[in-house]
Design an enzyme around this catalytic site. Structure first.
Site, PDB file in Angstrom:
ATOM      1  CD  GLU A  77      -5.946  -3.242   1.557  1.00 46.81           C
ATOM      2  OE1 GLU A  77      -6.124  -3.460   2.635  1.00 46.81           O
ATOM      3  OE2 GLU A  77      -4.801  -3.540   1.121  1.00 46.81           O
ATOM      4  CB  ILE A  87      -1.927   5.685  17.087  1.00 47.14           C
ATOM      5  CG1 ILE A  87      -1.734   4.971  15.595  1.00 47.14           C
ATOM      6  CG2 ILE A  87      -1.210   7.029  16.959  1.00 47.14           C
ATOM      7  CD1 ILE A  87      -0.235   4.557  15.196  1.00 47.14           C
ATOM      8  CG  ASN A 110      -2.211  -0.327   1.055  1.00 45.52           C
ATOM      9  OD1 ASN A 110      -2.845  -0.208  -0.193  1.00 45.52           O
ATOM     10  ND2 ASN A 110      -2.833  -1.467   1.901  1.00 45.52           N
ATOM     11  CG  LEU A 144       0.480  -4.780  12.106  1.00 50.99           C
ATOM     12  CD1 LEU A 144       0.786  -6.193  12.094  1.00 50.99           C
ATOM     13  CD2 LEU A 144      -1.064  -4.732  11.504  1.00 50.99           C
ATOM     14  CG  HIS A 160      -9.930  -2.452   9.481  1.00 50.46           C
ATOM     15  ND1 HIS A 160      -8.907  -3.169  10.180  1.00 50.46           N
ATOM     16  CD2 HIS A 160     -10.902  -3.636   9.355  1.00 50.46           C
ATOM     17  CE1 HIS A 160      -9.387  -4.231  10.929  1.00 50.46           C
ATOM     18  NE2 HIS A 160     -10.646  -4.410  10.519  1.00 50.46           N
ATOM     19  CG  ASP A 220      -9.330  -1.415  13.418  1.00 48.19           C
ATOM     20  OD1 ASP A 220      -8.678  -0.809  12.581  1.00 48.19           O
ATOM     21  OD2 ASP A 220      -9.067  -2.712  13.740  1.00 48.19           O
TER      22      ASP A 220
END
Length: 189
Positions: free
Chosen positions: A174, A90, A16, A87, A104, A145
């Site tokens: 994505e 934060i 990505n 992963l 996600h 999330d």
């Protein structure tokens, strides 16, 4: 619009991230400033260097116990942090200092939270016989999330699909939408 600067956080292979580098390569208004990783052997770092993007590696202590990361991002005049397969949760010192977005690989709020990433998500989608999956792009807060949704789109999950086939469909979404949504978020800043 003055030039906007993105910092990417990635933990893995960086597909990505590379897609984002390519998307903004010739954009005069947006520059990918840097790629940051919590894994010194993450292939995302190699991909970044191949595009001439500065790279930084940090450990858990530096990330959670100091202000080194936010201070350096401020010095570099970063406008937006993009999580691309990062992963770790934060920390508050980043969440309160920068807008941060994440992608996600499922339709949140389903299949989100700690441990729900990559193939873990796609296996759960198939095991639960979902009829669709997709991507969710959202702002990041202090919880996995749970930040405000920015964008979602779906793909069908067929009864015979394997987790790998669902992953391939989700990756297509994505690659198609993540850079566009980043550009949209930056244009609103």
């Amino acid at each position: 619009m003055s030039q906007k600067r993105i910092a990417i956080l990635a933990s893995g292979s960086g597909t990505n991230a590379e897609n984002i580098f390519k998307y903004f390569a010739d954009n005069k208004d947006v520059v990918v400033d840097s790629l940051w990783s919590n894994k010194a052997d993450a292939y995302a770092l190699v991909r970044a260097r191949n595009f001439g993007v500065d790279t930084f590696v940090f450990d858990r202590e530096k990330f959670y116990q100091t202000d080194v990361v936010p201070d350096t991002l401020r010095e570099r005049k970063v406008d937006l942090i993009v999580l691309a397969g990062f992963l770790w949760l934060i920390p508050e010192n980043l969440v309160s200092s920068f807008p941060i977005i994440n992608i996600h690989p499922a339709l949140l709020p389903k299949y989100g939270g700690k441990g729900m990433y990559g193939m873990n998500v796609h296996r759960a989608v198939v095991e639960n016989k979902e009829k669709e999956s997709g991507i969710s792009i959202h702002y990041v807060n202090e919880n996995y999330d749970e930040g405000k949704l920015i964008f979602q789109t779906t793909c069908p999950v067929l009864p015979e699909d394997t987790p790998e086939q669902v992953a391939a469909k989700v990756h297509e979404l994505e690659y198609r939408y993540f850079p566009q949504v980043i550009a949209q978020v930056l244009s609103e800043k």
